[in-house]
Design a protein around this motif. Sequence first.
Motif, PDB file in Angstrom:
ATOM      1  N   ARG A  64     128.373 -65.468  20.978  1.00 38.67           N
ATOM      2  CA  ARG A  64     127.995 -64.146  21.494  1.00 38.67           C
ATOM      3  C   ARG A  64     129.198 -63.206  21.534  1.00 38.67           C
TER       4      ARG A  64
ATOM      5  N   ASP B  52     130.937 -60.013  19.524  1.00 36.75           N
ATOM      6  CA  ASP B  52     130.531 -58.890  18.684  1.00 36.75           C
ATOM      7  C   ASP B  52     131.657 -58.543  17.713  1.00 36.75           C
TER       8      ASP B  52
ATOM      9  N   GLY C 263     124.682 -52.354  23.919  1.00 34.18           N
ATOM     10  CA  GLY C 263     123.422 -52.550  23.211  1.00 34.18           C
ATOM     11  C   GLY C 263     123.453 -53.602  22.138  1.00 34.18           C
ATOM     12  N   LYS C 264     124.583 -54.306  21.971  1.00 29.83           N
ATOM     13  CA  LYS C 264     124.666 -55.314  20.919  1.00 29.83           C
ATOM     14  C   LYS C 264     123.842 -56.544  21.256  1.00 29.83           C
ATOM     15  N   PHE C 265     123.753 -56.901  22.534  1.00 30.21           N
ATOM     16  CA  PHE C 265     123.010 -58.093  22.938  1.00 30.21           C
ATOM     17  C   PHE C 265     121.924 -57.717  23.943  1.00 30.21           C
ATOM     18  N   ASN C 266     120.748 -58.330  23.766  1.00 28.63           N
ATOM     19  CA  ASN C 266     119.667 -58.151  24.729  1.00 28.63           C
ATOM     20  C   ASN C 266     119.991 -58.891  26.027  1.00 28.63           C
ATOM     21  N   ALA C 267     119.128 -58.698  27.022  1.00 28.16           N
ATOM     22  CA  ALA C 267     119.355 -59.344  28.313  1.00 28.16           C
ATOM     23  C   ALA C 267     119.379 -60.861  28.200  1.00 28.16           C
ATOM     24  N   ASP C 268     118.624 -61.411  27.243  1.00 29.85           N
ATOM     25  CA  ASP C 268     118.597 -62.865  27.069  1.00 29.85           C
ATOM     26  C   ASP C 268     119.708 -63.371  26.147  1.00 29.85           C
TER      27      ASP C 268
ATOM     28  N   THR D 252     120.255 -62.541  22.959  1.00 33.04           N
ATOM     29  CA  THR D 252     119.992 -62.462  21.521  1.00 33.04           C
ATOM     30  C   THR D 252     120.652 -61.210  20.945  1.00 33.04           C
ATOM     31  N   PRO D 253     121.260 -61.341  19.761  1.00 29.64           N
ATOM     32  CA  PRO D 253     121.977 -60.196  19.186  1.00 29.64           C
ATOM     33  C   PRO D 253     121.030 -59.159  18.599  1.00 29.64           C
ATOM     34  N   VAL D 254     121.472 -57.931  18.606  1.00 27.90           N
ATOM     35  CA  VAL D 254     120.747 -56.816  18.000  1.00 27.90           C
ATOM     36  C   VAL D 254     121.543 -56.339  16.786  1.00 27.90           C
TER      37      VAL D 254
ATOM     38  N   ARG E 183     125.690 -65.451  17.336  1.00 27.49           N
ATOM     39  CA  ARG E 183     124.544 -66.021  18.058  1.00 27.49           C
ATOM     40  C   ARG E 183     124.937 -67.112  19.039  1.00 27.49           C
TER      41      ARG E 183
END
Length: 641
Positions: free
Chosen positions: A334, A336, A209-214, A216-218, A331
């Motif tokens: 990518r 974590d 869940g740290k990165f979205n499908a595109d 981008t970081p969460v 970013r």
Amino acid sequence: MLFIGSGFSGGLVPGPASADDLLSHTSRLDMAWVLVAAGLVMMMQVGFLLLEAGMVRSKNSINVAQKNLLDFVFGVVAFAAVGFMIAFGRSDGFLFGKQSEFYSLRDLDSWQSAFFVFQVMFCGTAATIVSGAVAERMKLSAYVFGSLIMSGLIYPVFVHWAWGSALFPNASAFLSQMGFVDFAGSTVVHSTGGWVALAACMVIGPRIGKFNADGTPVRIAGHSPVLSTTGALLLFIGWIGFNGGSTLGVSDHVAPIIMNTVLAGGMGTCVGYVIGFYQDGVILPEKSNSGMLGGLVAVTAGCHILDPASALMVGAIGGAVAIFGNAFVERTLRIDDAVGAIGVHAFAGVTGTLLLALLAPVDQLPAGGRLAQLHVQLVGVGVNFYWSFGLGYAFFWAADRLMRIRVSARDEEDGLNLAEHATRLGVGHVEDALADLLGGNADLRQRLPVVKGDEAEKLTGLFNRLMDNIEEEERSRGELMEIRHKNEDSERVAALANATFEAILIHRGGIIVDGNEQLGKLVGLPLIEIIGRSVFDILRDGEKIRVADIMKLNDDNSHEIVVALANGEEIPVEARGRDILYRGEKARIGCLVDLRERKLAESRMRYLALHDPLTGLPNRVLFSERLTELVGEAGNGRGCA
């Protein structure tokens, strides 16, 4: 000052101190300061623990605390066994120290023992940097193994190249011979830990869940910014011993070094605050904390030769580099890093190591000029990167293929507190369960274990009661829906059955259990009076045996039988039937078609075929038929004599 230490003998007041006494007292004072500084550096372990525990989710905080404890104690063992020998022993032409007297600390004098205590705290600091970066997803056993490699090989070897002449000259300390300056370890300690952390994060991958499908970081916020800020402040305090103790004695240099450390840490915090507010519009705690630590890491390399203004500048740049470096790692690369260790320790460490060549007084630079010193500093940070990152990546890559260093996805979702320590902390598990419930993914049979004395005991009990109520309501609703569906099915079947012209009955063991309206009309009784009676009650006497035989056939053929009506009238019907499942049990359905109109029509057609339509008299067809019958009877001996 002349009487500090054991200046008394036999209870007599001593006379003037000799040169040897003065040297002895000074040596003891130096040793005391080094040991006090070592205690301050050890307190940084508490700071790292609180910082990292606060920056992760509560379901992983126990695991982070255990990692900070275990990497230190295992690091002490590894550094004592071989690390100290590799770092500071005589190399005798080898790449690093191999002095047998230092193996497992077998032959140390008092000063060397104090020096070991101070240096093992540095080793623990380097090892614990990796902990926060890989938090929430690395197996504890794999992390402990990595701490042993870090403390017993990776860190000591580079220490030897940079500081290997601390106790006596060593030609293999080539960076020191070149004039590489890293007073308290911006590169030696912090960048080494940061580059190994980068290698570990690249091998282990991001948290779920740290990165979205595109890509981008969460932002995964920690559960307690109070803990993390407290940890950062403890690190600030510990840095006084970290930098001030690196003088390895009490001298006039201690106060300016500590002053520069405080200035850089304060400026880094201010810069982190400003950058964070500019970027986010709010003050995210990790930005201020990262700015503080970035400033402290950066000034560590040159705090002994920088003036106050330069220390402020190094702190500001180090804090900014830490924040922007972490953004770049997250970013662009990518990767974590759960606590931002790479930007704070690796990037800010390199920054501070290079800046001293540009900001320190030229007469304090061993290379004799800024560009020459910058070249030496670049060589040092380059060697550090290739050695630390390269060996760290090789280790974690190999370990991942041998033992799988990452926990399972299920364990990561549940939290490492539970998966690795069988212990819960906080209400994270209740929050996850509620999230599943609201998301429609919950199992209504799920109940959370209620642990007496746990801080979530009451909330867990309330959640279980809520699940009980929801499950009961769902069960009742399911039963009502089932009844409704059954009623709807019954109504639909009844409507279809009543729309037919045939009489339909369903019987089980000969007892009528259901029928349609046409059955009641045919028999001449209300349907409610027919249900429950035997099917043979509506048959003419003599038909029961025949009908029973027909039922055994269970075929689709039509059979003509006679039904006795309620008024005593007997009528012919066409009957068809088969076995079916009715309400979960075997039954037999029968269709009865009234043949009276058909019989009447057949009789009328026969009459017209055998009589003249005008006179009504029998015609030749009837005459021929009767003649044929009489001839047949005569042939059978029943004719006239």
